[in-house]
Design a protein around this motif. Structure first.
Motif, PDB file in Angstrom:
ATOM      1  N   GLY A  64      22.874  24.142  37.680  1.00 52.01           N
ATOM      2  CA  GLY A  64      22.692  22.755  37.283  1.00 52.01           C
ATOM      3  C   GLY A  64      22.587  21.854  38.493  1.00 52.01           C
ATOM      4  O   GLY A  64      23.051  22.202  39.585  1.00 52.01           O
ATOM      5  N   TRP A  65      21.969  20.708  38.308  1.00 50.12           N
ATOM      6  CA  TRP A  65      21.858  19.736  39.403  1.00 50.12           C
ATOM      7  C   TRP A  65      21.922  18.319  38.830  1.00 50.12           C
ATOM      8  O   TRP A  65      21.694  18.112  37.629  1.00 50.12           O
ATOM      9  CB  TRP A  65      20.555  19.920  40.189  1.00 50.12           C
ATOM     10  CG  TRP A  65      19.301  19.712  39.351  1.00 50.12           C
ATOM     11  CD1 TRP A  65      18.652  20.654  38.615  1.00 50.12           C
ATOM     12  CD2 TRP A  65      18.600  18.480  39.160  1.00 50.12           C
ATOM     13  NE1 TRP A  65      17.571  20.099  37.975  1.00 50.12           N
ATOM     14  CE2 TRP A  65      17.510  18.762  38.288  1.00 50.12           C
ATOM     15  CE3 TRP A  65      18.765  17.186  39.615  1.00 50.12           C
ATOM     16  CZ2 TRP A  65      16.611  17.773  37.887  1.00 50.12           C
ATOM     17  CZ3 TRP A  65      17.870  16.204  39.218  1.00 50.12           C
ATOM     18  CH2 TRP A  65      16.810  16.499  38.371  1.00 50.12           C
ATOM     19  N   MET A  66      22.245  17.375  39.688  1.00 54.58           N
ATOM     20  CA  MET A  66      22.351  15.986  39.256  1.00 54.58           C
ATOM     21  C   MET A  66      22.144  15.059  40.452  1.00 54.58           C
ATOM     22  O   MET A  66      22.649  15.315  41.540  1.00 54.58           O
ATOM     23  CB  MET A  66      23.719  15.738  38.621  1.00 54.58           C
ATOM     24  CG  MET A  66      23.933  14.326  38.081  1.00 54.58           C
ATOM     25  SD  MET A  66      25.583  14.140  37.320  1.00 54.58           S
ATOM     26  CE  MET A  66      25.372  15.089  35.797  1.00 54.58           C
ATOM     27  N   GLU A  67      21.383  13.998  40.243  1.00 52.11           N
ATOM     28  CA  GLU A  67      21.219  12.926  41.231  1.00 52.11           C
ATOM     29  C   GLU A  67      21.954  11.705  40.688  1.00 52.11           C
ATOM     30  O   GLU A  67      21.708  11.281  39.549  1.00 52.11           O
ATOM     31  CB  GLU A  67      19.744  12.587  41.441  1.00 52.11           C
ATOM     32  CG  GLU A  67      18.909  13.719  42.021  1.00 52.11           C
ATOM     33  CD  GLU A  67      18.924  13.742  43.532  1.00 52.11           C
ATOM     34  OE1 GLU A  67      19.566  12.844  44.132  1.00 52.11           O
ATOM     35  OE2 GLU A  67      18.296  14.649  44.111  1.00 52.11           O
ATOM     36  N   VAL A  68      22.865  11.145  41.487  1.00 55.11           N
ATOM     37  CA  VAL A  68      23.628   9.995  41.021  1.00 55.11           C
ATOM     38  C   VAL A  68      23.612   8.876  42.049  1.00 55.11           C
ATOM     39  O   VAL A  68      23.552   9.112  43.255  1.00 55.11           O
ATOM     40  CB  VAL A  68      25.095  10.380  40.710  1.00 55.11           C
ATOM     41  CG1 VAL A  68      25.166  11.412  39.594  1.00 55.11           C
ATOM     42  CG2 VAL A  68      25.798  10.897  41.952  1.00 55.11           C
ATOM     43  N   ALA A  69      23.631   7.647  41.550  1.00 51.29           N
ATOM     44  CA  ALA A  69      23.823   6.472  42.392  1.00 51.29           C
ATOM     45  C   ALA A  69      25.316   6.196  42.442  1.00 51.29           C
ATOM     46  O   ALA A  69      25.993   6.220  41.404  1.00 51.29           O
ATOM     47  CB  ALA A  69      23.073   5.279  41.819  1.00 51.29           C
ATOM     48  N   THR A  70      25.862   5.969  43.630  1.00 55.11           N
ATOM     49  CA  THR A  70      27.300   5.747  43.789  1.00 55.11           C
ATOM     50  C   THR A  70      27.559   4.419  44.474  1.00 55.11           C
ATOM     51  O   THR A  70      26.760   3.943  45.286  1.00 55.11           O
ATOM     52  CB  THR A  70      27.932   6.879  44.613  1.00 55.11           C
ATOM     53  OG1 THR A  70      27.277   6.968  45.890  1.00 55.11           O
ATOM     54  CG2 THR A  70      27.812   8.207  43.886  1.00 55.11           C
ATOM     55  N   GLU A  71      28.709   3.844  44.163  1.00 50.66           N
ATOM     56  CA  GLU A  71      29.068   2.551  44.760  1.00 50.66           C
ATOM     57  C   GLU A  71      30.580   2.406  44.814  1.00 50.66           C
ATOM     58  O   GLU A  71      31.292   2.728  43.856  1.00 50.66           O
ATOM     59  CB  GLU A  71      28.461   1.407  43.952  1.00 50.66           C
ATOM     60  CG  GLU A  71      28.615   0.052  44.596  1.00 50.66           C
ATOM     61  CD  GLU A  71      27.749  -1.012  43.947  1.00 50.66           C
ATOM     62  OE1 GLU A  71      27.825  -2.192  44.366  1.00 50.66           O
ATOM     63  OE2 GLU A  71      26.982  -0.666  43.027  1.00 50.66           O
ATOM     64  N   LEU A  72      31.073   1.956  45.957  1.00 46.37           N
ATOM     65  CA  LEU A  72      32.488   1.656  46.139  1.00 46.37           C
ATOM     66  C   LEU A  72      32.613   0.194  46.519  1.00 46.37           C
ATOM     67  O   LEU A  72      31.914  -0.290  47.414  1.00 46.37           O
ATOM     68  CB  LEU A  72      33.087   2.536  47.242  1.00 46.37           C
ATOM     69  CG  LEU A  72      34.555   2.263  47.594  1.00 46.37           C
ATOM     70  CD1 LEU A  72      35.472   2.652  46.434  1.00 46.37           C
ATOM     71  CD2 LEU A  72      34.963   3.009  48.868  1.00 46.37           C
ATOM     72  N   GLY A  73      33.492  -0.519  45.835  1.00 44.10           N
ATOM     73  CA  GLY A  73      33.703  -1.926  46.125  1.00 44.10           C
ATOM     74  C   GLY A  73      35.112  -2.355  45.772  1.00 44.10           C
ATOM     75  O   GLY A  73      36.003  -1.524  45.556  1.00 44.10           O
ATOM     76  N   ALA A  74      35.307  -3.647  45.689  1.00 45.68           N
ATOM     77  CA  ALA A  74      36.634  -4.183  45.394  1.00 45.68           C
ATOM     78  C   ALA A  74      37.149  -3.739  44.035  1.00 45.68           C
ATOM     79  O   ALA A  74      38.364  -3.656  43.817  1.00 45.68           O
ATOM     80  CB  ALA A  74      36.596  -5.707  45.476  1.00 45.68           C
ATOM     81  N   ASP A  75      36.222  -3.457  43.110  1.00 46.09           N
ATOM     82  CA  ASP A  75      36.633  -3.035  41.770  1.00 46.09           C
ATOM     83  C   ASP A  75      36.674  -1.519  41.619  1.00 46.09           C
ATOM     84  O   ASP A  75      36.744  -1.001  40.501  1.00 46.09           O
ATOM     85  CB  ASP A  75      35.708  -3.641  40.715  1.00 46.09           C
ATOM     86  CG  ASP A  75      34.254  -3.218  40.890  1.00 46.09           C
ATOM     87  OD1 ASP A  75      33.915  -2.719  41.984  1.00 46.09           O
ATOM     88  OD2 ASP A  75      33.471  -3.377  39.942  1.00 46.09           O
ATOM     89  N   GLY A  76      36.618  -0.784  42.739  1.00 44.35           N
ATOM     90  CA  GLY A  76      36.753   0.665  42.690  1.00 44.35           C
ATOM     91  C   GLY A  76      35.447   1.407  42.885  1.00 44.35           C
ATOM     92  O   GLY A  76      34.442   0.840  43.327  1.00 44.35           O
ATOM     93  N   PHE A  77      35.478   2.701  42.552  1.00 45.84           N
ATOM     94  CA  PHE A  77      34.315   3.579  42.685  1.00 45.84           C
ATOM     95  C   PHE A  77      33.626   3.724  41.329  1.00 45.84           C
ATOM     96  O   PHE A  77      34.279   3.892  40.300  1.00 45.84           O
ATOM     97  CB  PHE A  77      34.757   4.951  43.186  1.00 45.84           C
ATOM     98  CG  PHE A  77      33.680   6.008  43.107  1.00 45.84           C
ATOM     99  CD1 PHE A  77      32.696   6.094  44.081  1.00 45.84           C
ATOM    100  CD2 PHE A  77      33.653   6.922  42.055  1.00 45.84           C
ATOM    101  CE1 PHE A  77      31.693   7.054  44.003  1.00 45.84           C
ATOM    102  CE2 PHE A  77      32.668   7.891  41.975  1.00 45.84           C
ATOM    103  CZ  PHE A  77      31.683   7.958  42.951  1.00 45.84           C
ATOM    104  N   HIS A  78      32.283   3.664  41.359  1.00 48.47           N
ATOM    105  CA  HIS A  78      31.506   3.819  40.137  1.00 48.47           C
ATOM    106  C   HIS A  78      30.250   4.645  40.435  1.00 48.47           C
ATOM    107  O   HIS A  78      29.770   4.674  41.571  1.00 48.47           O
ATOM    108  CB  HIS A  78      31.103   2.457  39.564  1.00 48.47           C
ATOM    109  CG  HIS A  78      32.269   1.560  39.298  1.00 48.47           C
ATOM    110  ND1 HIS A  78      33.138   1.754  38.246  1.00 48.47           N
ATOM    111  CD2 HIS A  78      32.728   0.469  39.971  1.00 48.47           C
ATOM    112  CE1 HIS A  78      34.072   0.828  38.271  1.00 48.47           C
ATOM    113  NE2 HIS A  78      33.854   0.028  39.306  1.00 48.47           N
TER     114      HIS A  78
END
Length: 234
Positions: A64-78
């Protein structure tokens, strides 16, 4: 059974974000070790980028494989899934479980428990045949699934973290017999960040599960950056 693989792989991803030559006699690298433990690198508090996750279980013949957009900020990781393919079991029970767990850990403010500090590790110099690198043996001070028993490789000039390799100090579950990890780091936008993780988990009944995670960064601590296109071998 593959559900149990999500637990060790989740901690692999978490520990990746925590920071910290020719055969050299240990006495000559003590200053580099001290610098590594005391350096005041800027903390990674904000970033935006993408990750590619690839997983395989040979015994069950699943990929399996997956491409994800990630973001870390003041409200946490998403994260947000951009595209995916292959085994739904790997994508749902391993990748999504891993990313969901990373969200929870950042939300609890528990990410520092895996950093390379004297409170988490006993680091001792060791000889290495890799030019330009100093090898430090890493012995966790507690049995914790977020810590690694193995070795840390840093540059001999400025004590920059280059690579970590070893096994999780504690098996995450009864179903996991051993988890081996190799993590590569690069300096992007002035910060040392993970660029690739390769892991192998030995699972009871399910056999060997492998996973590779590659990181690409667009922004780090508010600054637009460009990730390296290829990982330079050390």
């Amino acid at each position: 059974m593959l559900r149990s693989a999500a637990v060790p792989l989740a901690f692999i991803a978490l520990t990746a974000l925590a920071t910290a030559e020719s055969a050299s006699p240990p006495a000559t690298i003590e200053p580099v070790l001290h610098r590594f433990l005391t350096r005041a690198d800027e903390r990674l508090v904000e970033y935006r980028g993408t990750r590619r996750l690839e997983g395989r279980n040979a015994r069950m013949n699943l990929d399996g494989w997956m491409e994800v957009a990630t973001e870390l900020g003041a409200d946490g990781f998403h994260y947000r899934v951009i595209s995916e393919g292959g085994s739904e079991m790997i994508r749902r029970r391993v990748f999504r479980s891993m990313l969901d767990n990373e969200e929870r850990i950042f939300a609890m403010g528990d990410a520092e428990r895996s950093s390379f500090t004297s409170m988490n590790y006993e680091l001792t110099p060791a000889a290495t045949e890799e030019a330009g690198l100093v090898k430090l043996l890493a012995h966790p001070r507690r049995h914790d699934v977020t810590l690694i028993e193995g070795a840390v490789f840093i540059t001999d000039t400025d004590a920059d973290l280059v690579r970590v390799e070893g096994r999780l100090a504690k098996n995450p579950s009864f179903w996991t017999k051993r988890v081996e990890v190799v993590k590569h780091y690069g300096r992007i936008g002035g910060l040392r960040v993970p660029v690739r993780i390769d892991s192998t988990a030995q699972m009871r009944l399910a056999g060997t599960s492998t996973m590779t995670v590659t990181y690409d960064f667009e922004m780090i601590n508010g600054v637009t950056v460009s990730s390296p296109q290829t990982l330079a071998a050390r």
